[in-house]
Design a protein around this motif. Structure first.
Motif, PDB file in Angstrom:
ATOM      1  N   ASN A   1      -3.362  30.719  42.472  1.00 17.51           N
ATOM      2  CA  ASN A   1      -4.193  29.651  41.905  1.00 17.51           C
ATOM      3  C   ASN A   1      -3.955  29.388  40.425  1.00 17.51           C
ATOM      4  OD1 ASN A   1      -5.726  28.467  43.971  1.00 17.51           O
ATOM      5  ND2 ASN A   1      -7.107  30.218  44.054  1.00 17.51           N
ATOM      6  N   HIS A   2      -3.463  30.377  39.682  1.00 14.07           N
ATOM      7  CA  HIS A   2      -3.202  30.147  38.265  1.00 14.07           C
ATOM      8  C   HIS A   2      -1.762  29.718  38.020  1.00 14.07           C
ATOM      9  CE1 HIS A   2      -6.673  33.172  37.200  1.00 14.07           C
ATOM     10  NE2 HIS A   2      -7.100  32.053  37.766  1.00 14.07           N
ATOM     11  N   ASP A   3      -0.846  30.232  38.843  1.00 19.23           N
ATOM     12  CA  ASP A   3       0.577  29.995  38.603  1.00 19.23           C
ATOM     13  C   ASP A   3       1.243  29.113  39.650  1.00 19.23           C
ATOM     14  OD1 ASP A   3       0.400  31.760  36.389  1.00 19.23           O
ATOM     15  OD2 ASP A   3       0.676  33.486  37.716  1.00 19.23           O
ATOM     16  N   GLY A   4       0.585  28.871  40.775  1.00 22.65           N
ATOM     17  CA  GLY A   4       1.159  27.992  41.794  1.00 22.65           C
ATOM     18  C   GLY A   4       2.250  28.620  42.628  1.00 22.65           C
ATOM     19  N   HIS A   5       2.313  29.956  42.669  1.00 28.14           N
ATOM     20  CA  HIS A   5       3.319  30.615  43.488  1.00 28.14           C
ATOM     21  C   HIS A   5       2.898  30.597  44.955  1.00 28.14           C
ATOM     22  CE1 HIS A   5       5.285  31.591  39.847  1.00 28.14           C
ATOM     23  NE2 HIS A   5       4.493  32.584  39.492  1.00 28.14           N
ATOM     24  N   LEU A   6       3.845  30.898  45.836  1.00 29.29           N
ATOM     25  CA  LEU A   6       3.621  30.955  47.278  1.00 29.29           C
ATOM     26  C   LEU A   6       3.857  32.382  47.756  1.00 29.29           C
ATOM     27  CD1 LEU A   6       5.708  27.805  48.339  1.00 29.29           C
ATOM     28  CD2 LEU A   6       3.321  27.872  47.612  1.00 29.29           C
ATOM     29  N   PHE A   7       3.124  32.781  48.797  1.00 27.05           N
ATOM     30  CA  PHE A   7       3.316  34.096  49.405  1.00 27.05           C
ATOM     31  C   PHE A   7       3.578  33.914  50.893  1.00 27.05           C
ATOM     32  CE2 PHE A   7       1.581  35.425  45.464  1.00 27.05           C
ATOM     33  CZ  PHE A   7       1.885  36.777  45.294  1.00 27.05           C
ATOM     34  N   ALA A   8       4.646  34.523  51.376  1.00 26.46           N
ATOM     35  CA  ALA A   8       5.004  34.462  52.793  1.00 26.46           C
ATOM     36  C   ALA A   8       5.094  35.880  53.335  1.00 26.46           C
ATOM     37  CB  ALA A   8       6.331  33.734  52.980  1.00 26.46           C
ATOM     38  N   TYR A   9       4.540  36.077  54.521  1.00 26.88           N
ATOM     39  CA  TYR A   9       4.500  37.409  55.118  1.00 26.88           C
ATOM     40  C   TYR A   9       5.083  37.378  56.526  1.00 26.88           C
ATOM     41  CZ  TYR A   9       1.455  38.752  51.266  1.00 26.88           C
ATOM     42  OH  TYR A   9       0.951  39.012  50.015  1.00 26.88           O
ATOM     43  N   SER A  10       5.605  38.512  56.944  1.00 31.33           N
ATOM     44  CA  SER A  10       6.101  38.649  58.312  1.00 31.33           C
ATOM     45  C   SER A  10       4.926  38.659  59.283  1.00 31.33           C
ATOM     46  CB  SER A  10       6.891  39.954  58.459  1.00 31.33           C
ATOM     47  OG  SER A  10       8.017  39.959  57.621  1.00 31.33           O
ATOM     48  N   PRO A  11       5.171  38.265  60.530  1.00 30.94           N
ATOM     49  CA  PRO A  11       4.097  38.343  61.525  1.00 30.94           C
ATOM     50  C   PRO A  11       3.626  39.790  61.698  1.00 30.94           C
ATOM     51  CG  PRO A  11       5.970  37.073  62.345  1.00 30.94           C
ATOM     52  CD  PRO A  11       6.423  37.727  61.085  1.00 30.94           C
ATOM     53  N   ASN A  12       2.332  39.943  61.971  1.00 32.01           N
ATOM     54  CA  ASN A  12       1.809  41.265  62.304  1.00 32.01           C
ATOM     55  C   ASN A  12       0.903  41.140  63.514  1.00 32.01           C
ATOM     56  OD1 ASN A  12      -0.590  40.222  61.318  1.00 32.01           O
ATOM     57  ND2 ASN A  12      -0.734  41.598  59.561  1.00 32.01           N
ATOM     58  N   ALA A  13       0.266  42.229  63.920  1.00 37.75           N
ATOM     59  CA  ALA A  13      -0.513  42.217  65.161  1.00 37.75           C
ATOM     60  C   ALA A  13      -1.619  41.161  65.154  1.00 37.75           C
ATOM     61  CB  ALA A  13      -1.070  43.611  65.444  1.00 37.75           C
TER      62      ALA A  13
ATOM     63  N   ALA B   1      -9.606  40.480  60.818  1.00 34.95           N
ATOM     64  CA  ALA B   1      -8.612  41.553  60.921  1.00 34.95           C
ATOM     65  C   ALA B   1      -7.329  41.177  60.195  1.00 34.95           C
ATOM     66  CB  ALA B   1      -8.329  41.863  62.389  1.00 34.95           C
ATOM     67  N   LEU B   2      -6.924  39.904  60.304  1.00 36.87           N
ATOM     68  CA  LEU B   2      -5.727  39.438  59.611  1.00 36.87           C
ATOM     69  C   LEU B   2      -5.919  39.517  58.095  1.00 36.87           C
ATOM     70  CD1 LEU B   2      -2.946  38.106  59.542  1.00 36.87           C
ATOM     71  CD2 LEU B   2      -4.068  35.887  59.932  1.00 36.87           C
ATOM     72  N   LEU B   3      -7.076  39.093  57.610  1.00 39.02           N
ATOM     73  CA  LEU B   3      -7.343  39.148  56.175  1.00 39.02           C
ATOM     74  C   LEU B   3      -7.328  40.588  55.664  1.00 39.02           C
ATOM     75  CD1 LEU B   3     -10.203  36.489  56.056  1.00 39.02           C
ATOM     76  CD2 LEU B   3      -7.893  36.223  55.136  1.00 39.02           C
ATOM     77  N   GLU B   4      -7.994  41.477  56.380  1.00 39.83           N
ATOM     78  CA  GLU B   4      -8.005  42.882  55.969  1.00 39.83           C
ATOM     79  C   GLU B   4      -6.600  43.478  55.983  1.00 39.83           C
ATOM     80  OE1 GLU B   4     -11.123  45.878  56.449  1.00 39.83           O
ATOM     81  OE2 GLU B   4     -11.931  44.563  58.025  1.00 39.83           O
ATOM     82  N   SER B   5      -5.785  43.080  56.946  1.00 43.01           N
ATOM     83  CA  SER B   5      -4.432  43.625  57.028  1.00 43.01           C
ATOM     84  C   SER B   5      -3.588  43.241  55.828  1.00 43.01           C
ATOM     85  CB  SER B   5      -3.753  43.166  58.326  1.00 43.01           C
ATOM     86  OG  SER B   5      -3.353  41.798  58.257  1.00 43.01           O
ATOM     87  N   HIS B   6      -4.017  42.199  55.095  1.00 44.11           N
ATOM     88  CA  HIS B   6      -3.299  41.773  53.896  1.00 44.11           C
ATOM     89  C   HIS B   6      -4.092  42.080  52.623  1.00 44.11           C
ATOM     90  CE1 HIS B   6       0.182  39.933  55.754  1.00 44.11           C
ATOM     91  NE2 HIS B   6      -0.604  39.419  56.675  1.00 44.11           N
ATOM     92  N   GLY B   7      -4.993  43.031  52.704  1.00 40.39           N
ATOM     93  CA  GLY B   7      -5.636  43.549  51.507  1.00 40.39           C
ATOM     94  C   GLY B   7      -6.839  42.788  50.998  1.00 40.39           C
ATOM     95  N   CYS B   8      -7.385  41.867  51.777  1.00 42.94           N
ATOM     96  CA  CYS B   8      -8.568  41.123  51.343  1.00 42.94           C
ATOM     97  C   CYS B   8      -9.824  41.965  51.565  1.00 42.94           C
ATOM     98  CB  CYS B   8      -8.693  39.806  52.118  1.00 42.94           C
ATOM     99  SG  CYS B   8      -7.301  38.677  51.884  1.00 42.94           S
ATOM    100  N   ASP B   9     -10.722  41.961  50.605  1.00 41.69           N
ATOM    101  CA  ASP B   9     -11.985  42.688  50.707  1.00 41.69           C
ATOM    102  C   ASP B   9     -12.918  41.913  51.639  1.00 41.69           C
ATOM    103  OD1 ASP B   9     -14.451  43.906  50.421  1.00 41.69           O
ATOM    104  OD2 ASP B   9     -14.455  43.844  48.231  1.00 41.69           O
ATOM    105  N   PRO B  10     -13.304  42.481  52.776  1.00 39.30           N
ATOM    106  CA  PRO B  10     -14.140  41.723  53.720  1.00 39.30           C
ATOM    107  C   PRO B  10     -15.530  41.403  53.190  1.00 39.30           C
ATOM    108  CG  PRO B  10     -13.925  44.010  54.424  1.00 39.30           C
ATOM    109  CD  PRO B  10     -12.966  43.818  53.290  1.00 39.30           C
TER     110      PRO B  10
END
Length: 308
Positions: free
Chosen positions: A20-32, A89-98
């Motif tokens: 949100n500050h720098d406008g970068h993109l993040f791409a991740y591999s598929p997971n469960a 579950a997807l959010l938690e798997s990527h480090g988001c605080d539930p």
């Protein structure tokens, strides 16, 4: 310069800042969890099209019948109870605080080949920022392809506009009015899209653009303030994808997020988000900050004023 981070594991606070500050993109591999979401979407699509391959189903139906099928299967996916289990579950798997992470229900998108259906229930999005549609400036979009995509049917980002305003008609959009008058009649718009979508009112410079080609179920994260568009689908297959939106309570309270370069919409999607831990809504005091519209004023007003 816009950077695409692949499978970069960093704290979510830092990732949100880079988004949100720098406008970068993040791409991740598929997971469960992401593959579970894709599998659910594929199952519903296959059932809806009577076992036909959803990617080529458009060739088997008159457009009116095809639109009716989409108008039934898309809400079925959006409101499927499994989605509200898989996404946390997807959010938690990527480090988001539930406890501080909130999401809205996922949308199933379709982009048919060769302009078969580009309005209403299969609207082909022109260049836009999601913040023109009353999304908070701290919102992060999560986008996942359901099937393989390619450079002729994917999503394009226009990074020159990350720090540059563009003249647009976002002042016509009010989220609450959209929900009351336009959201639920999409299937009626077969030949022409006359719902009040905010659009650029000047010519968009398409180059440079960034296109990320990823596997089905591979999450792509980007700021809601990024100018992006659906690439006109010149392939022979319909592109199906999933997207959902995420906000963090800390960012909302701090009025943090991307700068408001050119958003003049009113109303807010603030009431849509659900806490990842228990599906609770955002606190009322936080919702009140955003309901009139973006609490952050438009910056660089003179740079985007209509020419005399």
């Amino acid at each position: 310069m816009t950077t695409v981070y692949f499978d970069r594991s960093i704290p979510d606070d830092l990732r949100r800042a880079k988004l949100n500050h720098d406008g970068h993109l993040f791409a991740y591999s598929p997971n469960a969890p992401s593959l579970a979401l894709v599998d659910l979407a594929r199952e519903l699509l296959s059932d809806a099209f009577g076992g036909k391959d959803p990617r080529t189903a458009q060739y088997h139906y008159p457009v009116e019948q095809y639109a009716r099928i989409l108008s039934e299967v898309k809400p079925r996916f959006i409101h499927h109870p499994q989605c509200k289990k898989i996404i946390p579950a997807l959010l938690e798997s990527h480090g988001c605080d539930p406890e501080t992470t909130y999401f809205d229900v996922p949308r199933m998108r379709s982009s048919t080949a060769h302009d078969y259906l580009t309005t209403g229930i299969a609207y082909a999005f022109h260049a836009h920022r999601d913040t023109w549609y009353s999304a908070p400036l701290c919102q992060i979009n999560w986008w996942l392809p359901i099937y393989d995509v390619d450079d002729d049917n994917a999503l394009a980002f226009h990074p020159d506009y990350w720090r540059k305003p563009i003249r647009n008609s976002s002042e016509i959009f009010n989220y609450q009015s959209w929900n009351s008058n336009n959201r639920f009649n999409a299937v009626q718009h077969l030949k022409q899209e006359d719902r009040p979508h905010p659009r650029p009112t000047e010519i968009v410079a398409w180059d440079p653009s960034i296109v990320v080609i990823a596997a089905p179920g591979a999450p792509l994260l980007f700021s809601a303030s990024h100018l992006h568009s659906s690439i006109p689908n010149t392939s022979d297959e319909t592109r199906f994808s999933i997207d959902f939106r995420v906000v963090n309570l800390k960012d909302l309270r701090a009025l943090d997020g991307a700068p408001n370069l050119d958003c003049r919409c009113t109303g807010s999607a603030i009431g849509d988000y659900l806490r990842a831990s228990d599906l609770g809504h955002l606190p009322e005091d936080v919702q009140a900050l955003y309901l009139p519209g973006h609490p952050q004023p438009v910056q660089r007003e003179r740079a985007i004023a209509e020419p005399a």
